[in-house]
Write an enzyme that holds these catalytic residues in place. Structure first.
Site, PDB file in Angstrom:
ATOM      1  N   ASP A   1       0.885  -1.294   0.066  1.00 45.09           N
ATOM      2  CA  ASP A   1      -0.045  -0.036   0.027  1.00 45.09           C
ATOM      3  C   ASP A   1       0.890   1.139   0.110  1.00 45.09           C
ATOM      4  OD1 ASP A   1      -2.058   1.373   2.515  1.00 45.09           O
ATOM      5  OD2 ASP A   1      -1.968   1.759   0.466  1.00 45.09           O
TER       6      ASP A   1
HETATM    7  C1  LIG Z   1     -10.676   6.237  -0.746  1.00 48.77           C
HETATM    8  S1  LIG Z   1      -9.533   5.412   0.220  1.00 48.77           S
HETATM    9  C2  LIG Z   1     -10.380   3.969   0.233  1.00 48.77           C
HETATM   10  C3  LIG Z   1      -9.323   2.846   0.088  1.00 48.77           C
HETATM   11  N1  LIG Z   1      -9.865   1.645   0.195  1.00 48.77           N
HETATM   12  C4  LIG Z   1     -10.045   0.892  -1.026  1.00 48.77           C
HETATM   13  O1  LIG Z   1      -9.874   1.293  -1.985  1.00 48.77           O
HETATM   14  C5  LIG Z   1     -10.880  -0.513  -0.691  1.00 48.77           C
HETATM   15  C6  LIG Z   1      -9.476  -1.603  -0.707  1.00 48.77           C
HETATM   16  C7  LIG Z   1     -10.227  -2.901  -0.590  1.00 48.77           C
HETATM   17  C8  LIG Z   1     -10.224  -3.839  -1.692  1.00 48.77           C
HETATM   18  C9  LIG Z   1     -10.737  -5.352  -1.275  1.00 48.77           C
HETATM   19  C10 LIG Z   1     -10.972  -5.676  -0.013  1.00 48.77           C
HETATM   20  C11 LIG Z   1     -11.103  -4.534   1.077  1.00 48.77           C
HETATM   21  C12 LIG Z   1     -10.362  -3.197   0.762  1.00 48.77           C
HETATM   22  O2  LIG Z   1     -11.522  -0.712  -1.832  1.00 48.77           O
HETATM   23  C13 LIG Z   1     -12.869   0.121  -1.901  1.00 48.77           C
HETATM   24  O3  LIG Z   1     -12.877   0.853  -1.102  1.00 48.77           O
HETATM   25  N2  LIG Z   1     -13.565  -0.101  -2.785  1.00 48.77           N
HETATM   26  C14 LIG Z   1     -13.428  -1.719  -3.737  1.00 48.77           C
HETATM   27  C15 LIG Z   1     -14.647  -2.417  -3.741  1.00 48.77           C
HETATM   28  C16 LIG Z   1     -15.824  -1.373  -4.290  1.00 48.77           C
HETATM   29  N3  LIG Z   1     -17.116  -2.053  -4.074  1.00 48.77           N
HETATM   30  C17 LIG Z   1     -15.911   0.169  -3.315  1.00 48.77           C
HETATM   31  C18 LIG Z   1     -14.473   0.651  -3.395  1.00 48.77           C
HETATM   32  C19 LIG Z   1      -8.318   2.757   1.438  1.00 48.77           C
HETATM   33  O4  LIG Z   1      -8.661   3.131   2.474  1.00 48.77           O
HETATM   34  N4  LIG Z   1      -7.112   2.273   1.108  1.00 48.77           N
HETATM   35  C20 LIG Z   1      -6.080   2.454   1.905  1.00 48.77           C
HETATM   36  C21 LIG Z   1      -5.330   0.984   1.836  1.00 48.77           C
HETATM   37  C22 LIG Z   1      -6.601  -0.212   2.070  1.00 48.77           C
HETATM   38  C23 LIG Z   1      -7.248  -0.265   3.286  1.00 48.77           C
HETATM   39  C24 LIG Z   1      -8.194  -1.254   3.297  1.00 48.77           C
HETATM   40  C25 LIG Z   1      -7.618  -2.621   3.149  1.00 48.77           C
HETATM   41  C26 LIG Z   1      -7.020  -2.619   1.997  1.00 48.77           C
HETATM   42  C27 LIG Z   1      -5.917  -1.360   1.846  1.00 48.77           C
HETATM   43  C28 LIG Z   1      -5.104   3.463   1.921  1.00 48.77           C
HETATM   44  O5  LIG Z   1      -4.287   3.340   0.683  1.00 48.77           O
HETATM   45  C29 LIG Z   1      -6.024   4.881   1.782  1.00 48.77           C
HETATM   46  N5  LIG Z   1      -5.088   6.103   2.355  1.00 48.77           N
HETATM   47  C30 LIG Z   1      -4.803   7.107   1.475  1.00 48.77           C
HETATM   48  C31 LIG Z   1      -4.107   7.963   1.866  1.00 48.77           C
HETATM   49  C32 LIG Z   1      -4.350   8.375   3.165  1.00 48.77           C
HETATM   50  C33 LIG Z   1      -4.985   7.462   4.182  1.00 48.77           C
HETATM   51  C34 LIG Z   1      -5.412   6.252   3.548  1.00 48.77           C
HETATM   52  O6  LIG Z   1      -5.998   5.416   4.168  1.00 48.77           O
END
Ligand SMILES: CSC[C@H](NC(=O)[C@H](Cc1ccccc1)OC(=O)N1CCC(N)CC1)C(=O)N[C@@H](CC1CCCCC1)[C@@H](O)Cn1ccccc1=O
Length: 327
Positions: free
Chosen positions: A33
């Site tokens: 990440d």
């Molecule tokens: C708008 S930040 C939303 C973003 N989390 C996503 O992109 C998740 C990823 C995911 C995919 C599959 C299963 C579980 C989670 O996926 C969705 O949110 N999706 C996919 C599924 C869709 N139905 C809806 C939209 C996010 O917090 N990333 C952080 C890393 C993630 C955290 C969750 C586990 C995977 C890695 C991170 O880099 C984002 N960051 C970036 C900068 C500052 C703080 C911060 O925290």
């Protein structure tokens, strides 16, 4: 000590990419990440109800484990998921890159989203160490720990579309993985992210619109989150597209033909193929868009839907920069 590791899509929609990481010989599947800076793992210290389906790191089985007594960590991600726990150091190996004394954060609590995401055994943060959450002293990321032992202080991401394994390389730029020239852009590290200013956008064969877009390159975010002006311009070209509050984003008929999205990086025009922007089925015959609004986030996020269309260099030299090339 250069290394290369496969990045395998977790599901049919490339929602996240998981990489095998060995901690003192125990191999877990971690999500690399570039949007965070903590290396944390599912562990035997979790309540058994939260362990189910995951591969667990067991520090008691590691000969090189050194607990950092009194050290703790606690992280919350943009999607509201989170984890917390204790800290130690150990030998961490990613492909051919092995480092000793790497901070490994042991989860003693994880949010429900992590429990149910059984393919994911934790995260390997590749943002800047300034945003590591360990107290009383912030710890280095794997890349920072490895940097001095690499041929050059870089790592690259070559993520793939739909079910194909990609790679993360540490220490080298493999010229067989891209075409044409690399365009570099300066990175502002003040917020701890690989943050840069995009130069604009174009939808399909439309004219390029110059506009400064404050964005981060984030391998841990699935989709592209951009300003409303871009989102509106994009879905105006998709018949039947609309914002669906019940789905939390723009959806469109799965049969729709999606235009390419071009995002400007300096003078380079990075093209995201339209079919990459059909993220997944939503409900009925509607599909969920891979381009969504960044409102409420504070900056734009160029996530996996964008990154997998490019060969990306994360250059951690004394003046950090990002490089992009077509492939
Ligand atoms: C708008 S930040 C939303 C973003 N989390 C996503 O992109 C998740 C990823 C995911 C995919 C599959 C299963 C579980 C989670 O996926 C969705 O949110 N999706 C996919 C599924 C869709 N139905 C809806 C939209 C996010 O917090 N990333 C952080 C890393 C993630 C955290 C969750 C586990 C995977 C890695 C991170 O880099 C984002 N960051 C970036 C900068 C500052 C703080 C911060 O925290």
């Amino acid at each position: 000590n250069d290394g290369s590791v496969t990045a395998s899509p977790e599901d049919a929609y490339d929602s996240e990419y998981l990489c095998p990481v060995s901690i003192d010989g125990q191999t877990l599947a971690l999500d690399f990440d570039t949007g965070s800076a903590d290396l944390w793992v599912f562990s035997t210290s979790l309540p058994s109800s939260e362990q189910k389906g995951h591969t667990l790191f067991d520090p008691s089985k590691s000969t090189n484990w050194k607990a950092l007594s009194g050290y703790k960590w606690n992280i919350t991600y943009g999607d509201g998921s989170g984890a917390s726990g204790t800290v130690g150091t150990d030998v961490v190996t990613v492909g051919g890159t092995s480092v000793s004394g790497q901070a490994v954060e042991i989860a003693t609590k994880v949010s429900s989203a992590f429990v149910s995401d059984t393919a994911n055994d934790g995260l390997l943060g590749l943002a800047f160490s300034s945003i590591n959450t360990v107290t009383p002293k912030a710890q280095h990321t794997f890349f920072d720990t490895a940097k001095s032992s690499l041929s050059s202080p870089v790592f690259t991401a070559d993520l793939k579309h739909r079910q194909l394994p990609g790679t993360y390389d540490f220490g080298t730029i493999d010229s067989s993985k891209y075409t044409g020239t690399i365009t570099y852009i300066d990175v502002d590290t003040a917020n701890g992210f690989w943050e840069f200013t995009g130069s604009g956008y174009a939808v399909g064969s439309g004219s390029f619109v110059s506009s400064s877009i404050d964005a981060i390159a984030d391998t841990g975010t699935t989709l592209i989150y951009v300003p409303d002006a871009v989102v509106t311009a994009y879905y105006k070209q998709v018949s039947g597209a609309s914002y669906d509050s019940s789905q939390g984003g723009y959806t469109f008929p799965c049969s729709a033909t999606l235009p390419n999205l071009t995002l400007g990086i300096g003078s380079y025009h990075a093209v995201v193929p339209g079919q990459y922007i059909n993220y997944s089925p939503a409900s009925g015959s509607k599909c969920f868009g891979g381009v969504q609004s960044d409102s409420g986030i504070g900056f734009s996020i160029y996530g996996d839907v964008f990154l997998k269309s490019q060969f990306v260099i994360f250059d951690g030299s004394s003046t950090p920069r990002l490089g992009f090339a077509a492939k």
